[in-house]
Design a protein around this motif. Sequence first.
Motif, mmCIF file in Angstrom:
data_model
loop_
_atom_site.group_PDB
_atom_site.id
_atom_site.type_symbol
_atom_site.label_atom_id
_atom_site.label_comp_id
_atom_site.label_asym_id
_atom_site.label_seq_id
_atom_site.Cartn_x
_atom_site.Cartn_y
_atom_site.Cartn_z
ATOM 1 N N ASP A 36 -0.954 4.628 -12.042
ATOM 2 C CA ASP A 36 -0.534 5.810 -12.263
ATOM 3 C C ASP A 36 0.953 5.669 -12.358
ATOM 4 N N ASP A 37 1.215 6.168 -13.690
ATOM 5 C CA ASP A 37 2.705 5.938 -14.135
ATOM 6 C C ASP A 37 3.493 7.114 -13.345
ATOM 7 N N ALA A 38 2.988 8.068 -13.030
ATOM 8 C CA ALA A 38 3.635 9.179 -12.131
ATOM 9 C C ALA A 38 4.096 8.715 -10.883
ATOM 10 N N LYS A 39 3.316 7.799 -10.377
ATOM 11 C CA LYS A 39 3.519 7.416 -9.099
ATOM 12 C C LYS A 39 4.215 5.913 -9.094
ATOM 13 N N ASN A 40 4.343 5.251 -10.402
ATOM 14 C CA ASN A 40 5.001 3.922 -10.625
ATOM 15 C C ASN A 40 4.253 3.089 -9.719
ATOM 16 N N THR A 41 2.876 3.116 -9.839
ATOM 17 C CA THR A 41 2.046 2.405 -8.970
ATOM 18 C C THR A 41 0.837 1.676 -9.615
ATOM 19 N N VAL A 42 0.327 0.570 -9.505
ATOM 20 C CA VAL A 42 -0.662 -0.098 -10.275
ATOM 21 C C VAL A 42 -1.693 -0.391 -8.871
ATOM 22 N N TYR A 43 -3.007 -0.156 -9.287
ATOM 23 C CA TYR A 43 -3.915 -0.442 -8.050
ATOM 24 C C TYR A 43 -5.130 -1.473 -8.441
ATOM 25 N N LEU A 44 -5.516 -2.142 -7.408
ATOM 26 C CA LEU A 44 -6.814 -3.127 -7.507
ATOM 27 C C LEU A 44 -7.618 -2.461 -6.641
ATOM 28 N N GLN A 45 -8.776 -1.985 -7.169
ATOM 29 C CA GLN A 45 -9.821 -1.567 -6.093
ATOM 30 C C GLN A 45 -10.805 -2.691 -6.021
ATOM 31 N N MET A 46 -11.071 -3.310 -4.923
ATOM 32 C CA MET A 46 -12.018 -4.507 -5.002
ATOM 33 C C MET A 46 -13.248 -4.062 -4.020
ATOM 34 N N ASN A 47 -14.402 -4.370 -4.567
ATOM 35 C CA ASN A 47 -15.761 -3.977 -3.916
ATOM 36 C C ASN A 47 -16.593 -5.200 -3.712
ATOM 37 N N SER A 48 -17.434 -5.045 -2.924
ATOM 38 C CA SER A 48 -18.303 -6.289 -2.672
ATOM 39 C C SER A 48 -17.660 -7.643 -2.645
ATOM 40 N N LEU A 49 -16.670 -7.362 -1.759
ATOM 41 C CA LEU A 49 -15.954 -8.716 -1.610
ATOM 42 C C LEU A 49 -16.833 -9.920 -0.869
ATOM 43 N N GLU A 50 -16.199 -11.143 -1.275
ATOM 44 C CA GLU A 50 -16.915 -12.305 -1.040
ATOM 45 C C GLU A 50 -15.756 -13.330 -0.386
ATOM 46 N N PRO A 51 -16.406 -14.061 0.552
ATOM 47 C CA PRO A 51 -15.180 -14.982 1.238
ATOM 48 C C PRO A 51 -14.483 -15.926 0.078
ATOM 49 N N GLU A 52 -15.091 -15.970 -1.193
ATOM 50 C CA GLU A 52 -14.444 -16.736 -2.328
ATOM 51 C C GLU A 52 -13.009 -15.782 -2.940
ATOM 52 N N ASP A 53 -13.093 -14.534 -2.364
ATOM 53 C CA ASP A 53 -11.985 -13.718 -2.953
ATOM 54 C C ASP A 53 -10.800 -13.809 -1.845
#
Length: 117
Positions: free
Chosen positions: A73-90
């Motif tokens: 979101d360049d207006a907010k100067n922010t980058v996101y990482l949505q992480m779903n179905s997380l595993e212990p290896e993450d």
Amino acid sequence: QVQLVESGGGVVQAGGSLRLSCAVSGRALINYNMAWFRQAPGKEREAVATISRDGSITSYADSVKGRFTISRDDAKNTVYLQMNSLEPEDTAVYYCKATPIAGNVYWGQGTQVTVSS
């Protein structure tokens, strides 16, 4: 001086979700290709996801394809990482990286993600 500050990490059960944020200050986000990396204990830092300056091109590590989504979101100067179905290896420390067309590369300080089984 450009600064990157990650947030959103924490402890989550396997199968759960988290959204990481990377707030950029000191220069407009539009100037940078952005990426998320992670480093687990005893392992090398690895690229997880990347996004181009205009947001039109994204790429993902095979291990997270279909589960993680990078966005900006360049207006907010922010980058996101949505992480779903997380595993212990993450489980790892997740870092944000800003790469300009020319000049210095910048890293954030990292945010811990722990996935319990």
